[in-house]
Design a protein around this motif. Structure first.
Motif, PDB file in Angstrom:
ATOM      1  N   ARG A  84       0.825  -1.205   0.000  1.00 63.65           N
ATOM      2  CA  ARG A  84       0.000   0.000   0.000  1.00 63.65           C
ATOM      3  C   ARG A  84       0.858   1.253   0.000  1.00 63.65           C
ATOM      4  NH1 ARG A  84      -3.925   1.764   5.029  1.00 63.65           N
ATOM      5  NH2 ARG A  84      -4.668   3.688   4.131  1.00 63.65           N
ATOM      6  N   PRO A  91       8.760   8.988   3.015  1.00 63.16           N
ATOM      7  CA  PRO A  91       9.896   8.069   3.013  1.00 63.16           C
ATOM      8  C   PRO A  91      10.642   8.168   4.345  1.00 63.16           C
ATOM      9  CG  PRO A  91      10.391  10.021   1.707  1.00 63.16           C
ATOM     10  CD  PRO A  91       8.957  10.129   2.103  1.00 63.16           C
ATOM     11  N   GLN A  99      18.856   2.747   1.083  1.00 61.20           N
ATOM     12  CA  GLN A  99      18.538   2.230   2.426  1.00 61.20           C
ATOM     13  C   GLN A  99      17.029   2.136   2.639  1.00 61.20           C
ATOM     14  OE1 GLN A  99      20.675   4.988   4.897  1.00 61.20           O
ATOM     15  NE2 GLN A  99      22.392   3.591   5.192  1.00 61.20           N
ATOM     16  N   LEU A 102      16.222  -1.088   1.247  1.00 64.24           N
ATOM     17  CA  LEU A 102      16.783  -2.224   1.988  1.00 64.24           C
ATOM     18  C   LEU A 102      16.085  -2.418   3.332  1.00 64.24           C
ATOM     19  CD1 LEU A 102      20.593  -1.793   1.240  1.00 64.24           C
ATOM     20  CD2 LEU A 102      18.977  -3.359   0.158  1.00 64.24           C
ATOM     21  N   ALA A 103      15.471  -1.338   3.848  1.00 63.06           N
ATOM     22  CA  ALA A 103      14.760  -1.448   5.130  1.00 63.06           C
ATOM     23  C   ALA A 103      13.508  -2.304   4.994  1.00 63.06           C
ATOM     24  CB  ALA A 103      14.394  -0.057   5.646  1.00 63.06           C
ATOM     25  N   VAL A 104      13.029  -2.449   3.777  1.00 65.52           N
ATOM     26  CA  VAL A 104      11.826  -3.251   3.547  1.00 65.52           C
ATOM     27  C   VAL A 104      12.131  -4.722   3.831  1.00 65.52           C
ATOM     28  CG1 VAL A 104      10.144  -3.972   1.811  1.00 65.52           C
ATOM     29  CG2 VAL A 104      11.037  -1.630   1.783  1.00 65.52           C
ATOM     30  N   GLU A 105      11.246  -5.368   4.572  1.00 63.64           N
ATOM     31  CA  GLU A 105      11.426  -6.796   4.842  1.00 63.64           C
ATOM     32  C   GLU A 105      10.889  -7.577   3.644  1.00 63.64           C
ATOM     33  OE1 GLU A 105      11.880  -8.804   8.033  1.00 63.64           O
ATOM     34  OE2 GLU A 105      12.856  -7.131   9.024  1.00 63.64           O
ATOM     35  N   GLU A 146       8.373   5.990  -3.004  1.00 68.72           N
ATOM     36  CA  GLU A 146       7.320   5.251  -2.300  1.00 68.72           C
ATOM     37  C   GLU A 146       6.903   4.011  -3.106  1.00 68.72           C
ATOM     38  OE1 GLU A 146       5.430   6.674   0.613  1.00 68.72           O
ATOM     39  OE2 GLU A 146       3.335   6.236   0.141  1.00 68.72           O
ATOM     40  N   ARG A 149       9.676   1.418  -2.927  1.00 72.74           N
ATOM     41  CA  ARG A 149       9.694   0.651  -1.673  1.00 72.74           C
ATOM     42  C   ARG A 149       8.691  -0.492  -1.707  1.00 72.74           C
ATOM     43  NH1 ARG A 149       9.566   4.445   3.580  1.00 72.74           N
ATOM     44  NH2 ARG A 149       7.466   4.729   2.802  1.00 72.74           N
ATOM     45  N   VAL A 150       7.475  -0.213  -2.179  1.00 70.74           N
ATOM     46  CA  VAL A 150       6.490  -1.296  -2.160  1.00 70.74           C
ATOM     47  C   VAL A 150       6.854  -2.387  -3.167  1.00 70.74           C
ATOM     48  CG1 VAL A 150       4.628   0.186  -1.311  1.00 70.74           C
ATOM     49  CG2 VAL A 150       4.788  -0.287  -3.743  1.00 70.74           C
ATOM     50  N   LEU A 153       8.619  -5.455  -1.952  1.00 72.17           N
ATOM     51  CA  LEU A 153       7.841  -6.543  -1.339  1.00 72.17           C
ATOM     52  C   LEU A 153       7.429  -7.585  -2.381  1.00 72.17           C
ATOM     53  CD1 LEU A 153       5.583  -4.332   0.926  1.00 72.17           C
ATOM     54  CD2 LEU A 153       7.159  -6.054   1.780  1.00 72.17           C
TER      55      LEU A 153
ATOM     56  N   LEU B 170      18.490  -1.387  10.475  1.00 65.46           N
ATOM     57  CA  LEU B 170      17.740  -0.621   9.478  1.00 65.46           C
ATOM     58  C   LEU B 170      16.244  -0.654   9.815  1.00 65.46           C
ATOM     59  CD1 LEU B 170      18.906   0.852   7.070  1.00 65.46           C
ATOM     60  CD2 LEU B 170      18.441  -1.133   5.645  1.00 65.46           C
ATOM     61  N   ASP B 181       4.503   3.358   8.292  1.00 69.53           N
ATOM     62  CA  ASP B 181       5.198   2.954   7.077  1.00 69.53           C
ATOM     63  C   ASP B 181       5.998   1.682   7.292  1.00 69.53           C
ATOM     64  OD1 ASP B 181       4.230   4.964   5.598  1.00 69.53           O
ATOM     65  OD2 ASP B 181       6.165   5.676   4.888  1.00 69.53           O
ATOM     66  N   LEU B 184       3.856  -1.259   6.967  1.00 69.37           N
ATOM     67  CA  LEU B 184       3.483  -1.498   5.570  1.00 69.37           C
ATOM     68  C   LEU B 184       4.643  -2.076   4.773  1.00 69.37           C
ATOM     69  CD1 LEU B 184       1.379   1.639   4.656  1.00 69.37           C
ATOM     70  CD2 LEU B 184       0.602  -0.716   4.775  1.00 69.37           C
ATOM     71  N   MET B 185       5.863  -1.882   5.275  1.00 66.77           N
ATOM     72  CA  MET B 185       7.029  -2.415   4.578  1.00 66.77           C
ATOM     73  C   MET B 185       7.378  -3.821   5.088  1.00 66.77           C
ATOM     74  SD  MET B 185       7.674  -0.222   2.397  1.00 66.77           S
ATOM     75  CE  MET B 185       6.415   1.020   2.244  1.00 66.77           C
ATOM     76  N   GLY B 186       6.432  -4.428   5.793  1.00 68.27           N
ATOM     77  CA  GLY B 186       6.621  -5.807   6.222  1.00 68.27           C
ATOM     78  C   GLY B 186       7.419  -5.963   7.506  1.00 68.27           C
TER      79      GLY B 186
END
Lengths: 245, 294
Positions: A84, A91, A99, A102-105, A146, A149-150, A153, B170, B181, B184-186
């Motif tokens: 979403r 951000p 970064q 990269l912060a996204v799991e 944005e 980033r999504v 996933l 991080l 946020d 939402l980024m898991g």
């Protein structure tokens, strides 16, 4: 045969006396671009919050990719492939663009996160600012970040909240082109958008909400020709003689 | 001149350990949006844990440092979900609830130690950190203070390395910037908040062992370090972690200078006057990089 990627059944969310989502049953096919429209306060944002786990619905269920996710937490839903974005971009300002990605799991299916991040930045044509701090970026670049980033996933379905709000026409076209391109590759989009020209161009099906209820569904032309939709937007036609006596 | 340099170095060494108290406190503020009144009590209980473990195991207090870290990491990891619960379960004022909760933890810790060990101070036994290091032309510095300063610097460097160079770090920074946020980024914020609180508790308690080696473990020592932690965060700018390094050193040097040249009794008065001046003149801290919590 089309496959359903997301299905809600009798989804209801109440806040005290207000029913913000009232018995909403909708079904989105894989690879579709679904537009959600409705006047302010019609329940669009509540629907997004229900779908992404920020609210737990009072009644009804949400099935995504064949799994019931009704009670799931937001991070779990994100990792399952439903992402979403927000109308107001935010951000991680103290991180660089890379970064931020990269912060996204990212799901385990993405083995090399660095390579994937580079790939996405190249796709969105913001790889030249990969090492810049997000705080110094323009509004348009932040909007693309944005989206970037999504994409980390590796989502099956992306919920977009007003992707064209507050951006100039050139950037708007760029964003919509990217959406179209991702959609051609199989990503499903569910999009809240006030710009009706955008809706007409891009949405396969449009769902109309009013006062928490789903009042119409169909092609853009079908729903805009619908009397109930006109009523929702313009108000009920009033017979002046009747009112004034 | 010698006295001045000696005082300055002593202040910097003291500052090193203050940083390791302030940095965890600042992190918890950023990641959990909780002002932890128990910070000083983690120092105090850490000092007692060092004392008891070293005496019980019959080894030097320096060797129980890793044990204390692990034990308090675990305590923090399991305390955090309660903190999370009281701040998120539909309470009207989560910040106030968190304050009440951490006040409770502080009183519980202090009461527990007083009941168990009584009001007297306890030595934190060490045979390594004794004596002095003589630097020609400047003077002699107690080994305990030198090791403490070194520990502070190494611990904070490791802490910052984790935050800025690892996946978990991080994620924790992402949560500190924007919780919504991050989810939402898991990112599983409940888990990383526990990790952050565990690291904070571990680091603060370990600093307590070193402070105990220098000054002894005292059931009443906690409040002072809570006050110091507030001082450092305000001076650094809310939410700006690297600022803690500067404010910790300022705190250490200011304390050493005032104790040497004016009077130990004036230290708190001057420090808090400084906090008010900073709040009035530069609410974003002395470096101007602090950000309000979103």
């Amino acid at each position: 045969m089309t496959e359903t990627v997301l299905e809600t059944t009798n989804l209801t969310k109440r806040f005290g006396a207000l029913t913000a989502n009232d018995d909403i049953s909708l079904s989105v096919d894989r690879g579709e671009i679904r537009g959600i429209i409705g006047p302010n306060g019609s329940g669009k944002t509540t629907l997004f919050n229900n779908l992404t786990g920020f609210y737990t619905p009072d009644e009804g269920s949400i099935v995504f990719d064949g799994t019931d996710i009704t009670e799931w937490e937001p991070h779990r839903i994100a990792r399952a492939g439903m992402a979403r974005t927000f109308q107001i971009v935010s951000p991680f300002r103290n991180m660089t663009v890379t970064q931020n990605l990269l912060a996204v799991e990212a799901p385990d299916s993405i083995e090399d996160k660095h390579a994937r991040a580079r790939e996405i930045l190249e796709f969105l044509e913001i790889d030249h600012i990969a090492d810049n701090e997000a705080r110094g970026m323009s509004g348009g670049q932040q909007k693309l970040l944005e989206l970037a980033r999504v994409l980390m996933l590796d989502p099956d379905c992306i919920l977009l909240d007003e992707p064209s709000a507050g951006v100039n026409p050139a950037l708007e076209k760029r964003i919509l082109d990217h959406i179209q391109e991702l959609n051609d590759d199989g990503t499903t989009f569910i999009m809240v958008e006030h710009d009706m020209d955008v809706m007409r161009t891009i949405a396969d099906t449009v769902t109309v909400l009013d006062q928490g209820q789903l009042i119409a569904e169909g092609s853009f032309d079908e729903v805009t020709g619908n009397d109930r939709v006109r009523e929702a937007y313009l108000g009920r036609e009033v017979d002046l003689e009747e009112v004034l006596g | 001149m010698d006295l001045f340099i000696q005082t300055l170095i002593n202040g910097l060494l003291l500052g090193g350990i203050y940083i390791s108290v302030g940095i965890g406190f600042a992190l918890v503020f950023g990641v959990l949006e909780v002002i932890d009144f128990a910070v000083g009590e983690y120092v105090m209980v850490g000092a007692f844990a060092g004392s008891v473990l070293a005496a019980g195991l019959g080894i030097d207090a320096l060797f129980v440092v890793p044990l204390v870290f692990v034990a308090f990491y675990a305590i923090g990891f399991f305390v955090q979900p309660f903190l999370h619960h009281v701040t998120t379960s539909n309470v009207p004022m989560p910040i106030l609830m968190a304050l009440v909760f951490t006040f409770g933890v502080a009183f519980f810790a202090r009461g527990g130690i007083l009941t168990t060990f009584g009001p007297n101070t306890r030595e934190v036994p060490t045979s390594i950190a004794t004596g002095g290091v003589t630097v020609s032309a400047i003077g002699t510095f107690p080994v305990a203070r030198v090791l403490t300063g070194i520990f502070g610097i190494v611990a904070v460097a490791a802490f910052l390395y984790y935050l800025y160079n690892t996946k978990g770090g991080l994620a924790i920074r992402a949560i500190a910037e924007d919780r919504t946020d991050a989810r939402l980024m898991g990112i599983n914020i409940a888990r990383y908040q526990s990790v952050a609180y565990g690291m904070y508790a571990g680091l603060t308690a370990t600093a307590g062992v070193f402070i105990g080696i220098i000054f002894a473990a005292d059931p009443g020592m906690g409040m002072q370090y809570t006050a110091f932690a507030f001082f450092m965060v305000v001076l650094a700018g809310m939410g700006y972690l690297p600022g803690i390094i500067v404010s910790g050193l300022v705190l250490g040097v200011a304390q050493a200078m005032f104790s040497t040249y004016v009077s130990g009794a004036w230290v708190f008065f001057v420090l808090f006057a400084l906090v008010y001046v900073v709040l009035l003149v530069s609410p974003q801290g002395i470096l101007g990089r602090g950000e309000p919590v979103s």
